[in-house]
Structure formats: structure tokens, C-alpha cells
Write a protein that holds these residues in place. Sequence first.
Motif, PDB file in Angstrom:
ATOM      1  N   ILE A 201       0.839  -1.200   0.000  1.00 54.52           N
ATOM      2  CA  ILE A 201       0.000   0.000   0.000  1.00 54.52           C
ATOM      3  C   ILE A 201       0.872   1.248   0.000  1.00 54.52           C
ATOM      4  O   ILE A 201       0.643   2.195  -0.766  1.00 54.52           O
ATOM      5  N   TYR A 202       1.896   1.244   0.848  1.00 61.35           N
ATOM      6  CA  TYR A 202       2.799   2.400   0.938  1.00 61.35           C
ATOM      7  C   TYR A 202       3.502   2.637  -0.403  1.00 61.35           C
ATOM      8  O   TYR A 202       3.559   3.781  -0.885  1.00 61.35           O
ATOM      9  N   SER A 203       4.031   1.580  -1.007  1.00 65.58           N
ATOM     10  CA  SER A 203       4.755   1.726  -2.275  1.00 65.58           C
ATOM     11  C   SER A 203       3.833   2.259  -3.365  1.00 65.58           C
ATOM     12  O   SER A 203       4.239   3.101  -4.178  1.00 65.58           O
ATOM     13  N   TRP A 204       2.603   1.766  -3.390  1.00 66.32           N
ATOM     14  CA  TRP A 204       1.655   2.210  -4.409  1.00 66.32           C
ATOM     15  C   TRP A 204       1.310   3.682  -4.232  1.00 66.32           C
ATOM     16  O   TRP A 204       1.332   4.457  -5.198  1.00 66.32           O
ATOM     17  N   LEU A 205       0.995   4.092  -3.008  1.00 63.04           N
ATOM     18  CA  LEU A 205       0.673   5.501  -2.747  1.00 63.04           C
ATOM     19  C   LEU A 205       1.867   6.402  -3.062  1.00 63.04           C
ATOM     20  O   LEU A 205       1.719   7.482  -3.639  1.00 63.04           O
ATOM     21  N   ARG A 206       3.046   5.942  -2.688  1.00 59.13           N
ATOM     22  CA  ARG A 206       4.259   6.725  -2.952  1.00 59.13           C
ATOM     23  C   ARG A 206       4.453   6.922  -4.453  1.00 59.13           C
ATOM     24  O   ARG A 206       4.761   8.031  -4.914  1.00 59.13           O
ATOM     25  N   HIS A 207       4.258   5.852  -5.214  1.00 60.91           N
ATOM     26  CA  HIS A 207       4.423   5.938  -6.675  1.00 60.91           C
ATOM     27  C   HIS A 207       3.402   6.895  -7.278  1.00 60.91           C
ATOM     28  O   HIS A 207       3.752   7.704  -8.153  1.00 60.91           O
ATOM     29  N   GLN A 208       2.155   6.823  -6.829  1.00 60.35           N
ATOM     30  CA  GLN A 208       1.111   7.690  -7.373  1.00 60.35           C
ATOM     31  C   GLN A 208       1.436   9.164  -7.113  1.00 60.35           C
ATOM     32  O   GLN A 208       1.202  10.029  -7.964  1.00 60.35           O
ATOM     33  N   CYS A 209       1.949   9.455  -5.931  1.00 59.08           N
ATOM     34  CA  CYS A 209       2.322  10.844  -5.617  1.00 59.08           C
ATOM     35  C   CYS A 209       3.501  11.299  -6.475  1.00 59.08           C
ATOM     36  O   CYS A 209       3.527  12.430  -6.969  1.00 59.08           O
ATOM     37  N   LYS A 210       4.468  10.405  -6.676  1.00 58.90           N
ATOM     38  CA  LYS A 210       5.668  10.754  -7.423  1.00 58.90           C
ATOM     39  C   LYS A 210       5.355  11.064  -8.888  1.00 58.90           C
ATOM     40  O   LYS A 210       5.984  11.936  -9.484  1.00 58.90           O
ATOM     41  N   ILE A 211       4.396  10.337  -9.466  1.00 58.04           N
ATOM     42  CA  ILE A 211       4.098  10.562 -10.881  1.00 58.04           C
ATOM     43  C   ILE A 211       3.155  11.740 -11.078  1.00 58.04           C
ATOM     44  O   ILE A 211       2.923  12.164 -12.208  1.00 58.04           O
ATOM     45  N   PHE A 214       6.307  16.814  -8.270  1.00 53.27           N
ATOM     46  CA  PHE A 214       7.463  16.610  -7.399  1.00 53.27           C
ATOM     47  C   PHE A 214       6.957  16.430  -5.969  1.00 53.27           C
ATOM     48  O   PHE A 214       6.332  17.325  -5.398  1.00 53.27           O
ATOM     49  N   SER A 215       7.221  15.260  -5.398  1.00 51.63           N
ATOM     50  CA  SER A 215       6.702  14.930  -4.073  1.00 51.63           C
ATOM     51  C   SER A 215       7.788  14.287  -3.233  1.00 51.63           C
ATOM     52  O   SER A 215       8.646  13.563  -3.747  1.00 51.63           O
ATOM     53  N   LEU A 216       7.734  14.539  -1.940  1.00 55.45           N
ATOM     54  CA  LEU A 216       8.604  13.885  -0.975  1.00 55.45           C
ATOM     55  C   LEU A 216       7.700  13.159   0.008  1.00 55.45           C
ATOM     56  O   LEU A 216       6.853  13.778   0.652  1.00 55.45           O
ATOM     57  N   VAL A 217       7.888  11.848   0.104  1.00 55.00           N
ATOM     58  CA  VAL A 217       7.000  11.014   0.900  1.00 55.00           C
ATOM     59  C   VAL A 217       7.738  10.541   2.139  1.00 55.00           C
ATOM     60  O   VAL A 217       8.842   9.988   2.052  1.00 55.00           O
ATOM     61  N   GLY A 218       7.122  10.755   3.283  1.00 56.37           N
ATOM     62  CA  GLY A 218       7.738  10.365   4.542  1.00 56.37           C
ATOM     63  C   GLY A 218       7.443   8.929   4.908  1.00 56.37           C
ATOM     64  O   GLY A 218       6.677   8.236   4.238  1.00 56.37           O
ATOM     65  N   PRO A 219       8.045   8.440   5.989  1.00 57.48           N
ATOM     66  CA  PRO A 219       7.820   7.058   6.418  1.00 57.48           C
ATOM     67  C   PRO A 219       6.407   6.859   6.948  1.00 57.48           C
ATOM     68  O   PRO A 219       5.800   7.787   7.488  1.00 57.48           O
ATOM     69  N   MET A 220       5.904   5.649   6.788  1.00 59.22           N
ATOM     70  CA  MET A 220       4.585   5.318   7.333  1.00 59.22           C
ATOM     71  C   MET A 220       4.699   5.187   8.848  1.00 59.22           C
ATOM     72  O   MET A 220       5.554   4.462   9.357  1.00 59.22           O
ATOM     73  N   THR A 221       3.851   5.915   9.552  1.00 61.53           N
ATOM     74  CA  THR A 221       3.818   5.852  10.999  1.00 61.53           C
ATOM     75  C   THR A 221       2.443   5.352  11.420  1.00 61.53           C
ATOM     76  O   THR A 221       1.454   6.075  11.297  1.00 61.53           O
ATOM     77  N   GLY A 222       2.392   4.105  11.888  1.00 61.74           N
ATOM     78  CA  GLY A 222       1.095   3.528  12.187  1.00 61.74           C
ATOM     79  C   GLY A 222       0.303   3.404  10.907  1.00 61.74           C
ATOM     80  O   GLY A 222       0.664   2.680   9.992  1.00 61.74           O
ATOM     81  N   ALA A 223      -0.795   4.149  10.826  1.00 62.62           N
ATOM     82  CA  ALA A 223      -1.641   4.121   9.627  1.00 62.62           C
ATOM     83  C   ALA A 223      -1.550   5.425   8.859  1.00 62.62           C
ATOM     84  O   ALA A 223      -2.376   5.693   7.996  1.00 62.62           O
ATOM     85  N   ARG A 224      -0.542   6.237   9.147  1.00 61.74           N
ATOM     86  CA  ARG A 224      -0.455   7.582   8.578  1.00 61.74           C
ATOM     87  C   ARG A 224       0.783   7.725   7.694  1.00 61.74           C
ATOM     88  O   ARG A 224       1.864   7.270   8.043  1.00 61.74           O
ATOM     89  N   ILE A 225       0.588   8.382   6.537  1.00 65.21           N
ATOM     90  CA  ILE A 225       1.698   8.637   5.609  1.00 65.21           C
ATOM     91  C   ILE A 225       1.716  10.125   5.281  1.00 65.21           C
ATOM     92  O   ILE A 225       0.766  10.646   4.694  1.00 65.21           O
ATOM     93  N   PRO A 226       2.787  10.840   5.634  1.00 65.95           N
ATOM     94  CA  PRO A 226       2.889  12.264   5.292  1.00 65.95           C
ATOM     95  C   PRO A 226       3.549  12.468   3.935  1.00 65.95           C
ATOM     96  O   PRO A 226       4.483  11.759   3.574  1.00 65.95           O
ATOM     97  N   VAL A 227       3.042  13.445   3.194  1.00 65.75           N
ATOM     98  CA  VAL A 227       3.581  13.752   1.860  1.00 65.75           C
ATOM     99  C   VAL A 227       3.684  15.264   1.716  1.00 65.75           C
ATOM    100  O   VAL A 227       2.781  15.996   2.132  1.00 65.75           O
ATOM    101  N   PHE A 228       4.795  15.723   1.134  1.00 66.20           N
ATOM    102  CA  PHE A 228       4.930  17.135   0.773  1.00 66.20           C
ATOM    103  C   PHE A 228       4.961  17.231  -0.745  1.00 66.20           C
ATOM    104  O   PHE A 228       5.775  16.578  -1.396  1.00 66.20           O
TER     105      PHE A 228
END
Length: 519
Positions: A201-211, A214-228
Motif C-alpha cells: 500500500i505504501y509503495s503504491w501511494l508513494r508511486h502515485q504521488c511521485k508521478i 514533485f513529491s517527498l514522501v515520509g515514512p509510514m507511521t502507524g496508519a499515517r503517511i505524510p507527503v509534501f
Amino acid sequence: MLKLLIVDDERIERSALRMIIERFLPEIRVVGEAENGRVAVELAEQLRPDVITMDIKMPGIDGTEAVSLIHNRFPAIRFIMMSAFDTFEYARKVMRYGVREYLLKPYRKDQIVEVIRTMSHEIAREKEDKQRTNELESKFKETLSLVESEWVSAILMDRIQEVQVRDWSHTLGVPESSGFAIVFVMSTKEKAWSVQERREIYSWLRHQCKISCFSLVGPMTGARIPVFMFPDAKSRLPIQHIHNAKDFTSNLAKFASRRFRSLQLSVGIGGLAASTDQLIGSYHEALLSARALNEGESSQAQEEWLSNSGMREAERRLLRSLGSGQFREMEEDFEFWVAELRLFCSDEIEDIKSGLHRLFTLADETLRESGLEPLPQLSFGEVEQVELLVEQAHSRLFLQARMLKHWYDNNSASAIRRAQTFISDHYRRELSLEETAEHVGLNPNYFSKIFSDRCGITFIDYLTGLRINKAKELLADPAQVLKEISIRIGYRDPNYFSRVFKKTTGMSPTEFRQSIGRL
């Protein structure tokens, strides 16, 4: 073993060439024979040879046309052209396709053997170079991913002013354009996800943001993923402005629920930050927005509340001093925050209660990031005096600060020692900040902060330093081969290891070994 295809309209020529190759070039495997250009094109598609010996004069599709067709489909295939005619025009036509070997019939046995052997060595070198390049790219991406996690963690812990963080910004290519935060919160009504499912799930969300941009994706903490996200920097999907992010995240949530059964994705979006050091405010807004959506609050009210720059700055300062346990600074920051709150709300009691609720939502997150359970929810429902509200909030906030400071003074040192032991035991393989934080039971962002505070060095530099020190010990033994040393300390590619070693010590591994020998 290299694969070779023989193309010639004379069977006797094909048989003779096969016999020479099988006798004198056992490292070459003849995978097929073709009697004309049309069959050669078909076999090239089926067999994917590394080398093709191609006769030029053949009925139907001749050698030059066959080379053209094959080269356009498979540019990596090498050709050895053969002809009974010493005609420059034929040679000139095939040179445009990278053909550099042209033999005249009848050729000598030693000629064809030498040409094929030389080409075989060239191809082998190219494959080795490509493999090394791929390994370097893989290692570089792995390192960038680690730096990205550290950078996002530094933003979330409000450490953006550190010199090293600014260096990471340059390495990652963080644009100077405005950005904003997004927080993804995962939930499910079924059983908890496995580690593998969480990673997918994390890899998929990270890829979607990247494409998307320009996005910087933080580590998954519990059920939360931060993105800039920085929408003005190389946007590839229509997120040209923060307002478009709502459509993007809404569609992403729908796709995610289809792709991952039972996944429910809540998304909070923060306001636009004009500079990097303001991103922490956008993150807080995104976090509050995600929680407001889960609790059924009005997103419009949330946006109106966070539109005041004075409130955003006051909130950032207060949460920073809370997280650091600096009581004197927090006293001043709390007074500043209360003044901004009362001014913004015009002393309207319900608006002030709403502001306090938002503040303690973020304060509870600060506790969770350090592994502490938040205090029971504080209710302001029956309090109708602003001064009494402020007094209760003051007491609650300082109680949270004491909890954080007590944990930091009494538990963080033990957590860091366990982390150092874990790193020492596992530095020989790929090791991430997230895995180490999980081992000691801490939020990756908070772990990054206390690791830097306690060790005076970042996780990345600590891991690199440990590996380089181990390398120095091994280099002192002349019997140790450089490639084996590289693998033993966690670097699969010796060239990458050499660059890291030189950047860290100012000398290449060979120069370091020679310097030891001179002592």
C-alpha cells in the motif's frame, strides 16, 4: 553464454561456420540458422541472439534490409556482415546500423574466430558495465529514499534549519516553489494488514504521488503517511494548484479502495507554504483536516480557521517548544498563541474552545510520535470564561510537556543504545531508518530527532561511519580483497563503496591501504 544466429543462403556455408564455432569457440552457442533475410527477422524475434552473422546477397530480403529491420526492433544485437563482393556501398549501408565487422568470403578460420571472440569480449564488458550501472542506480535510489525519509522527518520535527537538512534539500532537488502537505490515513474494517500488505500500500501511494508532481514522501507511521507536494515543479498530472489536489486525492482514494480490498483512505490537505520552513504548518493543517473529516467536522470551517498566518506561526512555535520540553520557551509561546487566538476569535467562547480542541489534537500527536499514550480528552463544554479555559489549557499542556521530558530523560537513551546495537548487528545488509525505529518501538520521525540529539549525528551518517570504520579494519589485512570488503560492510557495488569511502576519509580504499603499509 553468448547466443549466435547464422544467416546464409548456402547450407554448406552455414554448416561450415557452425562447425568452426562449436570447435574453437565453446563459449558461444549457435541457437539457429536462417537461409534468407525473412527467416532471419523471424528467428531474431524468437531467439533474441546476441550476435548475428549475416550474408549480404540473399534472395528476397537481403542482408542489408534484414539488418535494418532487426536493428530497429533490437538495437543491442551485434552483426558480422559477410559477402563475396568487396563493395563499399554494401558496407556503407550497414554502418548506419552500428555494424563494424565486415568479412570477405572466403574468410579464413582464424579470421572469423578472432572477430567473434573480440565481439564476445566486448559484449561481456558491456553487460558487466550495465550491471554495475544498474547496481549503482539501485544503491543511489536506496540512499535517496533514506535521505528523503530523513528530510521529511526533519520537517515534521521542525528541524529544517539544520545545515545538514539544507544539504539534503539540495541533494533531493527540493524546489524553491511553494508546497503543501498531504496526510493519508489508512483504516480497515477487517483484520489488520500484514507487513507485506502495508509495504505494498505504501509503495503504491508513494508511486502515485511521485508521478503526479514533485513529491517527498515520509515514512509510514502507524496508519499515517505524510507527503509534501510541490505542484509547480515538473507537474505531470493536473495538480497545478492546491485546489486540484482535492480532485487528485479523491480519485486516489477511490482507486486505492479498488486495488486494496477493505482499504479506506482518509486524506487531509494543508495550506500552501511559501517556503520550506513553513511546511510544518501545512502538515499540522493536513493532520487536523484528516482528523476533522474522520470526525465529521466541516472542512470549510477547518480552512477558515487555518487561513490566518499569525495563528499558524503561533501554533508552530508552541508545538516546537512542547516537543523539545523547553518549559520557559513554552511559557512564552503559549502566551503568544493565546493572544493570537483571542484576537482571531474576538473572545468568542465557542471559537476559543474549537481552537483549544485543535491545539490538543496536535499535542496528542506529539505524544504518540514518542510512543506515549495521550491523556484522556479534556472537555471544555461547561466552561464559559475565557480566563478559566486558558488556565485549564495551560495546566494540560505543561503536564504533556513533563511527560515528554520525563520520557526523553529516562527512556530515550535506552532506545538509542538498543538502536545502536541493532545497527551494529545488521549494518552488513540494507538497513533503513524505519526498520530501526520499528525495532526500538518509536515513531520514525521522533526516532530521527532523538537519534540526532543523542548521537550528535544523523542516522544516515552514523550508519555510513560504522561501515567505513569496519572497512578500515578490513583494509588493514592485505589478504582481504576490496570487492569482498565492500560486500561484507553492506555495499554490493565496489565502485559505490570506493566513492563513499573517499568522500568520508579523503582517500580511496587503495590509497588508505597503502598509507597503512607506509606506517
